[in-house]
Design a protein around this motif. Structure first.
Motif, PDB file in Angstrom:
ATOM      1  N   UNK A 121       0.825  -1.210   0.000  1.00  0.00           N
ATOM      2  CA  UNK A 121       0.000   0.000   0.000  1.00  0.00           C
ATOM      3  C   UNK A 121       0.864   1.268   0.000  1.00  0.00           C
ATOM      4  N   UNK A 122       1.980   1.250   0.727  1.00  0.00           N
ATOM      5  CA  UNK A 122       2.878   2.411   0.717  1.00  0.00           C
ATOM      6  C   UNK A 122       3.449   2.649  -0.671  1.00  0.00           C
ATOM      7  N   UNK A 123       3.760   1.577  -1.390  1.00  0.00           N
ATOM      8  CA  UNK A 123       4.286   1.723  -2.756  1.00  0.00           C
ATOM      9  C   UNK A 123       3.242   2.381  -3.653  1.00  0.00           C
ATOM     10  N   UNK A 124       2.005   1.957  -3.543  1.00  0.00           N
ATOM     11  CA  UNK A 124       0.922   2.561  -4.338  1.00  0.00           C
ATOM     12  C   UNK A 124       0.776   4.034  -3.980  1.00  0.00           C
TER      13      UNK A 124
ATOM     14  N   UNK B  28       1.984  -0.956 -12.754  1.00  0.00           N
ATOM     15  CA  UNK B  28       1.235   0.013 -13.555  1.00  0.00           C
ATOM     16  C   UNK B  28      -0.199  -0.450 -13.771  1.00  0.00           C
ATOM     17  N   UNK B  29      -0.412  -1.735 -14.032  1.00  0.00           N
ATOM     18  CA  UNK B  29      -1.766  -2.257 -14.212  1.00  0.00           C
ATOM     19  C   UNK B  29      -2.591  -2.082 -12.950  1.00  0.00           C
ATOM     20  N   UNK B  30      -2.005  -2.391 -11.807  1.00  0.00           N
ATOM     21  CA  UNK B  30      -2.718  -2.251 -10.536  1.00  0.00           C
ATOM     22  C   UNK B  30      -3.075  -0.792 -10.296  1.00  0.00           C
ATOM     23  N   UNK B  31      -2.130   0.090 -10.506  1.00  0.00           N
ATOM     24  CA  UNK B  31      -2.374   1.515 -10.281  1.00  0.00           C
ATOM     25  C   UNK B  31      -3.482   2.033 -11.198  1.00  0.00           C
TER      26      UNK B  31
ATOM     27  N   UNK C 168       6.676  -8.861  -7.693  1.00  0.00           N
ATOM     28  CA  UNK C 168       6.055 -10.106  -7.247  1.00  0.00           C
ATOM     29  C   UNK C 168       4.881  -9.824  -6.308  1.00  0.00           C
ATOM     30  N   UNK C 169       5.057  -8.903  -5.367  1.00  0.00           N
ATOM     31  CA  UNK C 169       3.962  -8.551  -4.466  1.00  0.00           C
ATOM     32  C   UNK C 169       2.797  -7.936  -5.228  1.00  0.00           C
ATOM     33  N   UNK C 170       3.073  -7.105  -6.203  1.00  0.00           N
ATOM     34  CA  UNK C 170       1.982  -6.517  -6.983  1.00  0.00           C
ATOM     35  C   UNK C 170       1.194  -7.597  -7.719  1.00  0.00           C
ATOM     36  N   UNK C 171       1.882  -8.578  -8.273  1.00  0.00           N
ATOM     37  CA  UNK C 171       1.182  -9.660  -8.963  1.00  0.00           C
ATOM     38  C   UNK C 171       0.370 -10.498  -7.976  1.00  0.00           C
ATOM     39  N   UNK C 172       0.937 -10.804  -6.820  1.00  0.00           N
ATOM     40  CA  UNK C 172       0.254 -11.658  -5.853  1.00  0.00           C
ATOM     41  C   UNK C 172      -0.844 -10.928  -5.088  1.00  0.00           C
ATOM     42  N   UNK C 173      -0.626  -9.687  -4.741  1.00  0.00           N
ATOM     43  CA  UNK C 173      -1.605  -8.940  -3.944  1.00  0.00           C
ATOM     44  C   UNK C 173      -2.558  -8.098  -4.786  1.00  0.00           C
ATOM     45  N   UNK C 174      -2.076  -7.629  -5.930  1.00  0.00           N
ATOM     46  CA  UNK C 174      -2.887  -6.737  -6.743  1.00  0.00           C
ATOM     47  C   UNK C 174      -3.389  -7.330  -8.042  1.00  0.00           C
TER      48      UNK C 174
END
Length: 86
Positions: free
Chosen positions: A28-31, A69-72, A58-64
């Motif tokens: 969440x801090x990264x976002x 960029x796709x998650x954001x 890896x965290x973005x793929x697993x959590x988001x």
């Protein structure tokens, strides 16, 4: 408080171990950092405590569910992460 007691309390209160909570908070801090300052993903990865950019990805793929960029791009104004970052 010992490590095992912290783990038991965390599981009892929120249903997740402390390590998982820390991982989610870092995600969440990264976002939030990207929404605030549009720095490079590499700079953000190091700023929020990832060992390197691949660990963040890896965290973005697993959590988001996708690349950073796709998650954001999928986060809308009414999303809970948006509320956490204000």
């Amino acid at each position: 408080m010992g490590q095992r007691q912290l783990e038991r309390r965390s599981l009892a209160l929120v249903g997740l171990p402390p390590k998982a909570l820390a991982r989610i908070a870092r995600f969440q801090r990264a976002i939030h950092q990207r929404q605030r300052q549009h720095a490079s993903w590499l700079a953000i990865a190091h700023e929020v405590g990832y060992y390197d950019q691949m660990h963040m990805i890896r965290d973005f793929h697993q959590l988001g569910g996708g690349s950073p960029t796709q998650v954001l791009n999928r986060i809308e104004d009414g999303h809970l992460i948006s509320f956490a970052s204000t």
